[in-house]
Design a protein around this motif. Structure first.
Motif, short mmCIF file in Angstrom:
data_model
loop_
_atom_site.label_atom_id
_atom_site.label_comp_id
_atom_site.label_asym_id
_atom_site.label_seq_id
_atom_site.Cartn_x
_atom_site.Cartn_y
_atom_site.Cartn_z
N LEU A 52 46.17 37.82 42.79
CA LEU A 52 44.71 37.96 42.86
C LEU A 52 44.30 39.43 42.97
N LYS A 53 45.04 40.20 43.77
CA LYS A 53 44.75 41.63 43.90
C LYS A 53 44.94 42.33 42.55
N GLU A 54 45.99 41.99 41.85
CA GLU A 54 46.23 42.59 40.53
C GLU A 54 45.10 42.24 39.56
N LEU A 55 44.66 40.98 39.59
CA LEU A 55 43.57 40.55 38.72
C LEU A 55 42.27 41.28 39.06
N THR A 56 41.95 41.38 40.34
CA THR A 56 40.71 42.06 40.73
C THR A 56 40.76 43.55 40.36
N ASN A 57 41.94 44.17 40.45
CA ASN A 57 42.07 45.56 40.01
C ASN A 57 41.85 45.68 38.50
N MET A 58 42.40 44.74 37.74
CA MET A 58 42.20 44.76 36.29
C MET A 58 40.72 44.63 35.95
N GLN A 60 38.12 45.36 38.00
CA GLN A 60 37.38 46.52 38.52
C GLN A 60 37.52 47.74 37.62
N TYR A 61 38.71 47.95 37.08
CA TYR A 61 38.95 49.16 36.28
C TYR A 61 38.88 48.91 34.77
N SER A 62 38.42 47.74 34.38
CA SER A 62 38.28 47.44 32.96
C SER A 62 37.13 48.24 32.37
N PRO A 63 37.28 48.72 31.15
CA PRO A 63 36.19 49.44 30.51
C PRO A 63 35.12 48.51 29.94
N TYR A 64 35.35 47.20 30.02
CA TYR A 64 34.45 46.25 29.39
C TYR A 64 33.34 45.82 30.34
N GLU A 65 32.17 45.57 29.78
CA GLU A 65 31.02 45.13 30.57
C GLU A 65 31.09 43.63 30.84
N ASN A 66 31.58 42.86 29.86
CA ASN A 66 31.70 41.41 29.99
C ASN A 66 33.17 41.01 29.87
N ILE A 67 33.60 40.17 30.79
CA ILE A 67 35.00 39.73 30.81
C ILE A 67 35.03 38.22 30.96
N ILE A 69 37.48 35.17 32.01
CA ILE A 69 38.74 34.87 32.68
C ILE A 69 39.00 33.39 32.54
N VAL A 70 40.17 33.06 32.06
CA VAL A 70 40.57 31.67 31.90
C VAL A 70 41.66 31.39 32.92
N GLY A 71 41.50 30.33 33.68
CA GLY A 71 42.49 30.01 34.70
C GLY A 71 42.24 28.64 35.29
N HIS A 72 43.03 28.33 36.28
CA HIS A 72 42.91 27.05 36.97
C HIS A 72 41.91 27.16 38.12
N SER A 73 41.38 26.02 38.50
CA SER A 73 40.41 25.96 39.59
C SER A 73 40.95 26.61 40.86
#
Length: 111
Positions: A52-58, A60-67, A69-73
């Motif tokens: 989760l920390k790795e995902l939140t870092n990705m 936070q530092y993404s250059p994209y305005e809209n992201i 995320i596909v995952g499980h509940s």
């Protein structure tokens, strides 16, 4: 192909019938949904928190305005627990307890 159709359908429902122009489904790499990419052993709580920390870092530092995320509940509930404070302002009718406990439907979406 069924996954793509379901995502388009759910996106239309989420956005009131119109899929935003910013969603380019043709540029998504769908190959990972056709093969078993996971293992059969459960990850530890520490491994899950690290992921989760790795995902939140990705995010936070993404250059994209809209992201998207596909995952499980379970992953989304983990993100809520990791990112949202119980004192956060939420939309009317949504409670922090609901976000922490409710399971998303298969191919469900949250915005």
């Amino acid at each position: 192909e069924k996954v793509k159709e379901r995502i388009v359908k759910e996106t239309k429902l989420l956005f009131g019938g119109d899929v935003p122009n910013t969603v380019d489904f043709d540029c998504i790499d769908w190959s990972q949904v056709n093969v078993k990419w996971w293992n059969d052993s459960a990850e530890t709580k520490e491994e899950f928190t690290d992921r989760l920390k790795e995902l939140t870092n990705m995010i936070q530092y993404s250059p994209y305005e809209n992201i998207m995320i596909v995952g499980h509940s379970h992953c989304f509930r983990g993100l809520v627990n990791h990112l949202i404070s119980p004192r956060s302002r939420l939309p009317d009718g949504v409670t922090f307890s609901d976000l922490r406990a409710q399971k998303l439907n298969n191919c469900g979406m949250m915005q």
